[in-house]
Design a protein around this motif. Structure first.
Motif, short mmCIF file in Angstrom:
data_model
loop_
_atom_site.label_atom_id
_atom_site.label_comp_id
_atom_site.label_asym_id
_atom_site.label_seq_id
_atom_site.Cartn_x
_atom_site.Cartn_y
_atom_site.Cartn_z
N VAL A 36 -7.94 -0.01 1.77
CA VAL A 36 -7.38 -1.28 1.30
C VAL A 36 -6.93 -1.18 -0.16
O VAL A 36 -6.79 -2.19 -0.84
CB VAL A 36 -8.36 -2.46 1.51
CG1 VAL A 36 -8.66 -2.66 2.99
CG2 VAL A 36 -9.64 -2.28 0.72
N ARG A 46 -9.04 -2.89 -3.10
CA ARG A 46 -9.14 -4.34 -3.15
C ARG A 46 -10.56 -4.88 -2.95
O ARG A 46 -10.79 -6.07 -3.10
CB ARG A 46 -8.21 -4.96 -2.11
CG ARG A 46 -6.76 -4.77 -2.46
CD ARG A 46 -5.86 -5.45 -1.48
NE ARG A 46 -4.49 -5.34 -1.92
CZ ARG A 46 -3.46 -5.22 -1.11
NH1 ARG A 46 -3.65 -5.24 0.20
NH2 ARG A 46 -2.24 -5.13 -1.59
N ARG A 83 -7.61 -5.00 9.90
CA ARG A 83 -6.29 -5.58 10.20
C ARG A 83 -6.33 -7.11 10.18
O ARG A 83 -5.34 -7.74 9.84
CB ARG A 83 -5.80 -5.10 11.56
CG ARG A 83 -5.24 -3.72 11.51
CD ARG A 83 -4.56 -3.35 12.82
NE ARG A 83 -3.92 -2.06 12.67
CZ ARG A 83 -4.00 -1.08 13.56
NH1 ARG A 83 -4.69 -1.25 14.67
NH2 ARG A 83 -3.40 0.06 13.34
N THR A 84 -7.47 -7.70 10.53
CA THR A 84 -7.56 -9.16 10.57
C THR A 84 -7.79 -9.77 9.19
O THR A 84 -7.72 -10.99 9.06
CB THR A 84 -8.70 -9.60 11.51
OG1 THR A 84 -9.94 -9.15 10.98
CG2 THR A 84 -8.50 -9.05 12.91
N GLY A 86 -6.04 -9.05 6.26
CA GLY A 86 -4.87 -9.14 5.39
C GLY A 86 -4.93 -8.17 4.22
O GLY A 86 -3.99 -8.10 3.43
N LEU A 119 -4.76 -5.00 4.27
CA LEU A 119 -3.90 -3.82 4.47
C LEU A 119 -2.44 -4.11 4.12
O LEU A 119 -1.62 -3.20 4.10
CB LEU A 119 -4.00 -3.34 5.93
CG LEU A 119 -5.39 -2.88 6.38
CD1 LEU A 119 -5.37 -2.58 7.87
CD2 LEU A 119 -5.84 -1.67 5.59
N TYR A 120 -2.13 -5.36 3.85
CA TYR A 120 -0.75 -5.76 3.58
C TYR A 120 -0.27 -5.20 2.25
O TYR A 120 -0.94 -5.31 1.23
CB TYR A 120 -0.67 -7.30 3.57
CG TYR A 120 0.73 -7.83 3.41
CD1 TYR A 120 1.67 -7.70 4.42
CD2 TYR A 120 1.12 -8.47 2.24
CE1 TYR A 120 2.95 -8.18 4.28
CE2 TYR A 120 2.39 -8.96 2.09
CZ TYR A 120 3.31 -8.82 3.11
OH TYR A 120 4.58 -9.29 2.95
N ARG A 121 0.91 -4.59 2.23
CA ARG A 121 1.46 -3.95 1.03
C ARG A 121 2.82 -4.54 0.64
O ARG A 121 3.67 -3.84 0.16
CB ARG A 121 1.66 -2.45 1.26
CG ARG A 121 0.45 -1.71 1.71
CD ARG A 121 -0.49 -1.47 0.53
NE ARG A 121 -1.61 -0.66 0.91
CZ ARG A 121 -2.74 -1.11 1.43
NH1 ARG A 121 -2.91 -2.38 1.62
NH2 ARG A 121 -3.70 -0.30 1.76
N GLY A 122 3.03 -5.78 0.85
CA GLY A 122 4.31 -6.38 0.53
C GLY A 122 5.06 -6.72 1.79
O GLY A 122 4.77 -7.72 2.43
N ASP A 123 5.97 -5.87 2.19
CA ASP A 123 6.75 -6.16 3.38
C ASP A 123 6.29 -5.40 4.61
O ASP A 123 6.81 -5.60 5.70
CB ASP A 123 8.24 -5.90 3.14
CG ASP A 123 8.52 -4.45 2.79
OD1 ASP A 123 7.57 -3.72 2.46
OD2 ASP A 123 9.69 -4.07 2.85
N ILE A 124 5.28 -4.52 4.46
CA ILE A 124 4.77 -3.75 5.61
C ILE A 124 3.25 -3.69 5.57
O ILE A 124 2.64 -3.86 4.53
CB ILE A 124 5.32 -2.31 5.64
CG1 ILE A 124 4.90 -1.55 4.39
CG2 ILE A 124 6.81 -2.29 5.83
CD1 ILE A 124 5.15 -0.07 4.47
N CYS A 125 2.66 -3.44 6.71
CA CYS A 125 1.23 -3.18 6.79
C CYS A 125 1.05 -1.66 6.70
O CYS A 125 1.71 -0.92 7.44
CB CYS A 125 0.65 -3.72 8.10
SG CYS A 125 -1.13 -3.54 8.22
#
Length: 131
Positions: free
Chosen positions: A39, A42, A118-119, A121, A123-129
């Motif tokens: 992550v 984070r 995955r549930t 959030g 792993l989110y890096r802007g416009d992609i996971c």
């Protein structure tokens, strides 16, 4: 970083764990570091996460701990080196049966831990996971 999952919490999750407390602490630390790397660091904001996200992060760390304990045990540092060199002499172990050659290591993220992450959030890096 403070431990997210304590030895006592892990033993409540897996009562059949045969590792000593010191072995388990070592594996829990590696599991937490692996999840934190997935992550992108984070987990430093863990205390500010919602209860649901904290719960899923704990589950991810426990799943990663299960993965490490089942596949590598507590003696991860005592594995046979895959290659070595001394002066002009060198050797390399082949063998397709080793966990090293298949890309599996204690730092590989377990698919179950990934499912929990995955549930969240995280792993989110802007416009992609990322994963």
């Amino acid at each position: 970083m403070n431990p997210i999952v304590t030895v006592e919490e892990y033993r409540a999750h897996n009562a059949n764990c045969e590792l000593t407390d010191s072995e388990l602490e070592k594996i829990l630390d590696i599991a937490q570091q692996t999840v934190n790397a997935a992550v992108c660091g984070r987990l430093s904001g863990y205390d500010g996460f919602s209860t649901e996200v904290q719960s899923n992060v704990c589950k991810a760390v426990m799943a990663q701990t299960d993965y490490i304990a089942a596949n590598f045990g507590a003696d991860m540092s005592e594995s046979v080196p895959q290659s070595a060199s001394i002066g002009s002499f060198s050797y390399s172990l082949g063998g397709s049966g080793s966990s090293e050659s298949s890309g599996s290591s204690p730092a590989s993220l377990d698919p179950i831990a990934l499912t929990y992450l995955r549930t969240t959030g995280l792993l989110y890096r802007g416009d992609i996971c990322a994963l």
